[in-house]
Design a protein around this motif. Structure first.
Motif, PDB file in Angstrom:
ATOM      1  N   ARG A  67      73.602  20.736  34.691  1.00  0.00           N
ATOM      2  CA  ARG A  67      74.732  21.526  33.988  1.00  0.00           C
ATOM      3  C   ARG A  67      75.737  21.674  34.872  1.00  0.00           C
ATOM      4  O   ARG A  67      75.659  21.991  36.004  1.00  0.00           O
ATOM      5  N   ILE A  68      77.225  21.648  34.230  1.00  0.00           N
ATOM      6  CA  ILE A  68      78.050  21.878  34.649  1.00  0.00           C
ATOM      7  C   ILE A  68      79.089  22.803  33.750  1.00  0.00           C
ATOM      8  O   ILE A  68      79.336  22.307  32.785  1.00  0.00           O
ATOM      9  N   ASP A  69      78.798  24.024  34.110  1.00  0.00           N
ATOM     10  CA  ASP A  69      79.149  25.114  33.019  1.00  0.00           C
ATOM     11  C   ASP A  69      78.261  25.056  31.750  1.00  0.00           C
ATOM     12  O   ASP A  69      77.011  24.712  32.003  1.00  0.00           O
ATOM     13  N   LEU A  70      79.042  24.726  30.430  1.00  0.00           N
ATOM     14  CA  LEU A  70      78.014  24.524  29.409  1.00  0.00           C
ATOM     15  C   LEU A  70      78.091  23.063  29.086  1.00  0.00           C
ATOM     16  O   LEU A  70      77.314  22.581  28.332  1.00  0.00           O
ATOM     17  N   LEU A  71      78.716  22.272  30.127  1.00  0.00           N
ATOM     18  CA  LEU A  71      78.453  20.698  29.864  1.00  0.00           C
ATOM     19  C   LEU A  71      77.236  20.210  30.560  1.00  0.00           C
ATOM     20  O   LEU A  71      76.466  20.994  31.250  1.00  0.00           O
ATOM     21  N   ARG A  72      77.089  18.775  30.284  1.00  0.00           N
ATOM     22  CA  ARG A  72      75.793  18.030  31.030  1.00  0.00           C
ATOM     23  C   ARG A  72      76.710  17.095  31.751  1.00  0.00           C
ATOM     24  O   ARG A  72      77.645  16.437  31.441  1.00  0.00           O
ATOM     25  N   ALA A  73      76.107  16.714  33.034  1.00  0.00           N
ATOM     26  CA  ALA A  73      76.699  15.492  33.749  1.00  0.00           C
ATOM     27  C   ALA A  73      76.550  14.161  32.902  1.00  0.00           C
ATOM     28  O   ALA A  73      77.390  13.291  33.034  1.00  0.00           O
ATOM     29  N   SER A  74      75.698  14.049  31.600  1.00  0.00           N
ATOM     30  CA  SER A  74      75.635  13.028  31.051  1.00  0.00           C
ATOM     31  C   SER A  74      77.041  12.629  30.483  1.00  0.00           C
ATOM     32  O   SER A  74      77.234  11.657  30.068  1.00  0.00           O
ATOM     33  N   ILE A  75      77.720  13.753  30.004  1.00  0.00           N
ATOM     34  CA  ILE A  75      79.059  13.376  29.535  1.00  0.00           C
ATOM     35  C   ILE A  75      79.822  12.347  30.216  1.00  0.00           C
ATOM     36  O   ILE A  75      80.542  11.681  29.853  1.00  0.00           O
ATOM     37  N   PHE A  76      79.649  12.702  31.609  1.00  0.00           N
ATOM     38  CA  PHE A  76      80.699  11.507  32.411  1.00  0.00           C
ATOM     39  C   PHE A  76      80.025  10.058  32.496  1.00  0.00           C
ATOM     40  O   PHE A  76      80.773   9.253  32.782  1.00  0.00           O
TER      41      PHE A  76
END
Lengths: 323, 260
Positions: free
Chosen positions: A158-167
């Motif tokens: 988790r990066i705030d409400l995002l997930r690392a997978s977005i990168f």
């Protein structure tokens, strides 16, 4: 100026982009919670999975072929991975094996299509059933539990409400987009899908080009499945059922042409984003969820119609009028 | 139909010459049970425009497909500049300097003129073929030069080919072939599906090429196109070469009778 405009209008993702803008405006009028950073991050959480599927399908569609088996590969790869993890195989090897399984499906699809000569629609429809069945059979009906204590942060942390997978999605998207537009192989993919006979006559090994695209499509689907398994820390043989149609919908909304030779990575991502937005607004505005498929269907039809219209208009614009 | 005269002439033509650019000896090709090429000898001198005529199914397309690497002959040898060569795929033909212009123009309609000129042979800034970084700038400038060389006026090399007329497309195809400095240019029915005006343009291109000393093989079933621009006419029927003559020694009516 006119030529810039014309260039823009002939980009495949132009109608999807127009709809994206329109949708953001309309949806923010429907719900005041839509146009917030938090909501966008929530929308983006599950995006990598469907967008990776859509990118793979798009690349293959540009080459002039079609893959209906991605939803099943989406289950097979993580299933192979989890079964190996249960046997204490290291994570990296288990993931590699999962992706290898996807690669083999891609090669089989290519073989059925290019060597035996089946239409890819039929070949991969067969693969859809066969691969799904395989995923269930190798799980033995009761898939092993996802190892709870495994470190998943490098892929879905988790990066705030995002997930690392977005990168990972962004990285893969940039690499494939650059590959398609800036390299000779990318040019061959467009040529192969645009006119296979001409590409072959001009010395391009179209079988090799299409095989590569089948494999990329399949491996991306496998990787997307692994991301989902990591994210929900679970694996079920039925996961990804119906995703092939969502991925194809995203690709088509993003401007990929069924006949081949047209499409873009940006289009695939925008297409996937549009579908995610529809899902999101249905939840936010408390609309009956059964309207979701209707909305996606309508968007497919509208975007293709819009794309055709924009292209025709662009074609009628003569560059000579510039002077 | 009498074939004796032309055959005798063809034998005498063969006997005189040793300096052929392209020499095909005893070519055979079967498609299943169809014997499409029967012991065909076909020779072209440097700088010559050879007209290849014949009715549909005469074997001229098969001969061209063998020379351009689309099909491989089942028997017989091909010599280029005296050296025996193997042409097993289109790329092999191109590497030997044999360029083919197809009646369907072999273009990708959605792609620009510039990209079409370099399909399969893109110029690279770096990297080996298949892993190469495109050199768009150099492709654009070279495309413009090649198009100008064949006297085409196409506004911009960035226009998609689908916006061009049939004649303009053939012009681009000729520019493409010339860009890669072909030793032999094969034009396979380049005037099919073209209007009279466009046909004349393509024939003009061929005349310009022959003035520049480019070796051409021009295939057509339209004798009115072939007769005026050919240095030599080869006629085929039922997979065999039935005549090999100078255009001055024949006329369109005789040729017509011969091949039909």
């Amino acid at each position: 100026m006119r030529s810039v405009l014309k260039n823009l209008m002939t980009r495949p993702e132009v109608s999807a982009l127009a709809m994206l803008v329109l949708m953001v405006v309309v949806f923010s009028l429907i719900s005041d919670r839509f146009l917030t950073l938090n909501n966008f991050m929530i929308v983006l959480q599950p995006m990598p999975e469907i967008a990776l599927l859509a990118i793979g399908v798009t690349v293959l569609m540009i080459a002039g072929e079609f893959d209906l088996s991605v939803g099943s590969v989406f289950a097979l790869s993580p299933m192979v991975m989890v079964l190996l993890l249960a046997q204490d195989v290291p994570v990296s090897l288990a993931i590699a094996a999962g992706l290898l399984a996807a690669l083999l499906v891609g090669l089989a699809n290519a073989g059925m299509t290019l060597k035996i000569g089946l239409p890819s629609f039929i070949a991969t429809l067969g693969a859809l059933f066969m691969v799904r069945s395989l995923a269930i059979v190798i799980s033995g009906g009761f898939p092993p539990a996802f190892p709870r204590d495994m470190d998943t942060s490098w892929l879905v942390g988790r990066i705030d409400l995002l997930r690392a997978s977005i990168f990972y999605l962004l990285g893969i998207a940039v690499i494939i987009a650059v590959w398609l537009r800036k390299t000779d192989f990318g040019s061959w993919i467009f040529a192969t899908g645009g006119n296979t006979q001409a590409a072959r006559d001009m010395g391009i090994n179209t079988t090799m080009v299409k095989t590569t695209c089948f494999c990329i499509c399949s491996v991306l689907a496998g990787f997307a499945g692994i991301i989902l398994a990591f994210r929900i820390k679970a694996i079920v043989p039925s996961m990804g059922t119906g995703f092939e149609l969502q991925a194809i919908a995203a690709a088509v909304i993003g401007g990929a042409a069924l006949a081949g030779g047209i499409g873009s990575v940006a289009g695939a991502i925008i297409g996937a984003l549009l579908i995610a937005f529809i899902e999101n607004i249905i939840i936010l505005a408390r609309i009956d969820a059964n309207w979701f498929k209707f909305a996606v269907g309508a968007m497919i039809v509208i975007s293709v119609a819009l794309n055709t219209w924009i292209r025709r208009t662009a074609e009628r614009m003569r560059l000579g009028d510039d002077q | 139909m009498s074939t004796t005269g032309p055959t005798e002439q063809s034998q005498s033509a063969n006997a005189q010459s040793g300096d052929y650019l392209l020499r095909c000896v005893g070519l055979h090709k079967w498609y299943g049970s169809v014997h499409a090429l029967r012991n065909v000898d076909f020779n072209v001198r440097a700088g010559e425009v050879v007209g290849l005529v014949g009715d549909n199914g005469a074997g001229k397309s098969t001969l061209i497909k063998v020379l351009s690497g689309v099909h491989k002959q089942d028997k017989g040898d091909i010599f280029l500049e005296g050296r025996k060569v193997v042409i097993d795929r289109p790329r092999a033909a191109m590497q030997l300097g044999i360029e083919t212009i197809y009646q369907y123009t072999a273009m990708i309609p959605e792609m620009s003129i510039l990209r079409n000129i370099f399909i399969g042979r893109e110029l690279r800034k770096a990297g080996p073929r298949g892993f190469g970084w495109l050199d768009r700038k150099r492709m654009a400038s070279e495309a413009v030069a090649s198009i100008a060389e064949v006297g085409l006026d196409l506004e911009s090399p960035h226009r998609p080919v689908k916006e061009l007329s049939g004649g303009q497309r053939q012009g681009v195809a000729i520019a493409r072939a010339m860009h890669f400095q072909s030793k032999i240019l094969i034009l396979d029915e380049p005037t099919n599906h073209l209007s009279v005006k466009e046909t004349n343009k393509v024939l003009d291109h061929v005349r310009t090429l022959s003035e520049q000393g480019v070796t051409c093989i021009f295939i057509s079933h339209n004798l009115h196109h072939i007769h005026p621009i050919s240095d030599r006419i080869v006629a085929m029927a039922r997979g065999e070469k039935i005549a090999d003559i100078h255009p001055d020694d024949t006329n369109i009516d005789d040729l017509n009778k011969m091949i039909s």
